[in-house]
Scaffold this motif. Sequence first.
Motif, PDB file in Angstrom:
ATOM      1  N   ASN A   1       1.250  -1.376   0.121  1.00 16.29           N
ATOM      2  CA  ASN A   1       0.198   0.344  -0.185  1.00 16.29           C
ATOM      3  C   ASN A   1       0.530   1.333  -0.219  1.00 16.29           C
ATOM      4  OD1 ASN A   1      -2.837  -1.537   0.314  1.00 16.29           O
ATOM      5  ND2 ASN A   1      -2.210  -1.418   2.262  1.00 16.29           N
ATOM      6  N   ASP A   2       2.201   1.319  -0.603  1.00  9.08           N
ATOM      7  CA  ASP A   2       3.309   2.383  -0.444  1.00  9.08           C
ATOM      8  C   ASP A   2       3.673   2.648   0.224  1.00  9.08           C
ATOM      9  OD1 ASP A   2       4.388   3.377  -2.511  1.00  9.08           O
ATOM     10  OD2 ASP A   2       3.218   5.649  -2.361  1.00  9.08           O
ATOM     11  N   HIS A   3       3.411   2.924   1.809  1.00  8.11           N
ATOM     12  CA  HIS A   3       4.183   2.440   3.238  1.00  8.11           C
ATOM     13  C   HIS A   3       6.029   1.441   2.685  1.00  8.11           C
ATOM     14  CE1 HIS A   3       0.211   2.434   4.241  1.00  8.11           C
ATOM     15  NE2 HIS A   3       0.376   3.645   3.658  1.00  8.11           N
ATOM     16  N   VAL A   4       6.447   2.112   3.295  1.00  9.92           N
ATOM     17  CA  VAL A   4       8.056   2.306   4.268  1.00  9.92           C
ATOM     18  C   VAL A   4       7.914   1.550   5.299  1.00  9.92           C
ATOM     19  CG1 VAL A   4      10.489   2.438   3.465  1.00  9.92           C
ATOM     20  CG2 VAL A   4       8.539   2.492   1.419  1.00  9.92           C
ATOM     21  N   VAL A   5       9.011   0.796   5.201  1.00  8.23           N
ATOM     22  CA  VAL A   5       9.504   0.466   6.845  1.00  8.23           C
ATOM     23  C   VAL A   5      11.250   0.546   6.752  1.00  8.23           C
ATOM     24  CG1 VAL A   5       9.538  -1.270   8.883  1.00  8.23           C
ATOM     25  CG2 VAL A   5       7.736  -1.132   7.482  1.00  8.23           C
ATOM     26  N   TYR A   6      11.470   0.769   7.738  1.00  2.84           N
ATOM     27  CA  TYR A   6      13.088   1.063   7.417  1.00  2.84           C
ATOM     28  C   TYR A   6      13.824   1.182   8.403  1.00  2.84           C
ATOM     29  CZ  TYR A   6      12.913   5.723   9.601  1.00  2.84           C
ATOM     30  OH  TYR A   6      12.870   6.664   9.979  1.00  2.84           O
ATOM     31  N   ALA A   7      15.579   0.187   8.468  1.00  3.34           N
ATOM     32  CA  ALA A   7      16.112  -0.259   9.636  1.00  3.34           C
ATOM     33  C   ALA A   7      17.403   0.302   9.452  1.00  3.34           C
ATOM     34  CB  ALA A   7      16.387  -1.145   9.892  1.00  3.34           C
ATOM     35  N   GLU A   8      18.172   0.943  10.179  1.00  8.83           N
ATOM     36  CA  GLU A   8      20.165   1.178  10.267  1.00  8.83           C
ATOM     37  C   GLU A   8      21.132  -0.138  10.435  1.00  8.83           C
ATOM     38  OE1 GLU A   8      23.330   3.910  12.105  1.00  8.83           O
ATOM     39  OE2 GLU A   8      21.665   4.311  12.526  1.00  8.83           O
ATOM     40  N   GLY A   9      21.476  -0.529   9.108  1.00  9.38           N
ATOM     41  CA  GLY A   9      22.655  -1.852   9.431  1.00  9.38           C
ATOM     42  C   GLY A   9      22.013  -2.713   9.055  1.00  9.38           C
ATOM     43  N   GLY A  10      20.867  -3.066   8.412  1.00  8.05           N
ATOM     44  CA  GLY A  10      20.692  -4.251   8.055  1.00  8.05           C
ATOM     45  C   GLY A  10      18.594  -4.362   7.867  1.00  8.05           C
ATOM     46  N   MET A  11      17.931  -5.331   7.568  1.00  6.37           N
ATOM     47  CA  MET A  11      17.118  -5.488   6.972  1.00  6.37           C
ATOM     48  C   MET A  11      15.706  -5.215   8.511  1.00  6.37           C
ATOM     49  SD  MET A  11      16.188  -5.423   4.038  1.00  6.37           S
ATOM     50  CE  MET A  11      15.356  -6.044   3.745  1.00  6.37           C
ATOM     51  N   PRO A  12      14.401  -4.724   8.118  1.00  6.81           N
ATOM     52  CA  PRO A  12      14.043  -5.077   8.932  1.00  6.81           C
ATOM     53  C   PRO A  12      13.361  -5.765   9.796  1.00  6.81           C
ATOM     54  CG  PRO A  12      13.510  -2.745   7.237  1.00  6.81           C
ATOM     55  CD  PRO A  12      14.603  -3.493   6.814  1.00  6.81           C
ATOM     56  N   THR A  13      13.500  -6.007  10.762  1.00  4.87           N
ATOM     57  CA  THR A  13      12.826  -7.905  10.930  1.00  4.87           C
ATOM     58  C   THR A  13      11.798  -8.075  11.569  1.00  4.87           C
ATOM     59  OG1 THR A  13      13.099  -6.698  13.638  1.00  4.87           O
ATOM     60  CG2 THR A  13      15.158  -8.002  12.594  1.00  4.87           C
ATOM     61  N   GLN A  14      10.541  -6.521  11.101  1.00  6.92           N
ATOM     62  CA  GLN A  14       9.474  -6.991  11.650  1.00  6.92           C
ATOM     63  C   GLN A  14       8.361  -7.046  10.035  1.00  6.92           C
ATOM     64  OE1 GLN A  14       9.130  -2.227  12.276  1.00  6.92           O
ATOM     65  NE2 GLN A  14       7.217  -2.810  10.237  1.00  6.92           N
ATOM     66  N   LYS A  15       7.705  -7.858  10.165  1.00  8.78           N
ATOM     67  CA  LYS A  15       6.646  -8.776   9.473  1.00  8.78           C
ATOM     68  C   LYS A  15       5.619  -7.687   8.726  1.00  8.78           C
ATOM     69  CE  LYS A  15       5.613 -12.991   7.575  1.00  8.78           C
ATOM     70  NZ  LYS A  15       4.591 -14.541   8.618  1.00  8.78           N
ATOM     71  N   TYR A  16       5.196  -7.248   8.982  1.00 12.02           N
ATOM     72  CA  TYR A  16       3.784  -6.585   8.874  1.00 12.02           C
ATOM     73  C   TYR A  16       4.655  -5.083   8.862  1.00 12.02           C
ATOM     74  CZ  TYR A  16       1.911 -11.055   9.232  1.00 12.02           C
ATOM     75  OH  TYR A  16       1.732 -12.092   8.743  1.00 12.02           O
ATOM     76  N   CYS A  17       3.366  -4.111   8.033  1.00 12.96           N
ATOM     77  CA  CYS A  17       3.036  -2.481   7.895  1.00 12.96           C
ATOM     78  C   CYS A  17       2.955  -2.416  10.037  1.00 12.96           C
ATOM     79  CB  CYS A  17       2.202  -2.553   6.801  1.00 12.96           C
ATOM     80  SG  CYS A  17       2.280  -0.639   6.700  1.00 12.96           S
TER      81      CYS A  17
END
Length: 227
Positions: free
Chosen positions: A11-27
């Motif tokens: 749905n055009d949202h973005v999740v980000y994390a520093e230093g590695g892939m985000p661990t969360q599964k859902y928006c």
Amino acid sequence: MANFYMKFCPNDHVVYAEGGMPTQKYCTTCGEELISKCPSCNSDIPNYFESRKYFTNNTPVNFPRKNDFCIQCGQPYPWAKQFISGLDHSGIWELMHPTITEICKSRFESGHYADSVEAAFKEINAIVKSAHYKKTGKEEDGKSLMFKAFSSENPSILLSKLDMVTGRNIQEGYMYLFAGSIQAIRNPNAHNNLKISKELSIHYLFIASLLFKMLDKGIIQEKNITT
């Protein structure tokens, strides 16, 4: 500079994390399952960027623009599909130049996407060809026609006043846009019988629509002009 990685929501949202892939599964905004691969070909969606961080909250200063289409298979990502689908339902033809609607709509809606695009750019070529012949008495076609018809030196179709740098830049810029569109969009479709997606054809038709609007604005020159 800090390194950031992203996961994407359909749905055009973005999740980000520093230093590695985000661990969360859902928006966290809408609850949709996040993706990191193209649903069509399973290739990785570009997800890495570098940015300085704000001192106050350690969030990135700059975000990159997301790709709307997969660079491996060319298919739209889910957020782009939703946008294009919305255009379909809101009536893309109301946004198009009337000539596009007249000559392309029936072809497009019957599934002949490449044919609809080819028809649009053939009509542009024909209009410019007629205007150039009216001024010069010479038959030209394709890219070379566009370079001559929209030249900032002695155009057959004047799009902007040429007595100032800005006007000459506009004239020359559209010269390249007309020539590039004929070379990159019309010619491959006309000569190679290519198949293109519905989504890509919409983008092409909007380019053609812009060119038709500029032709409406243009002044056909019947004799040489001086700057």
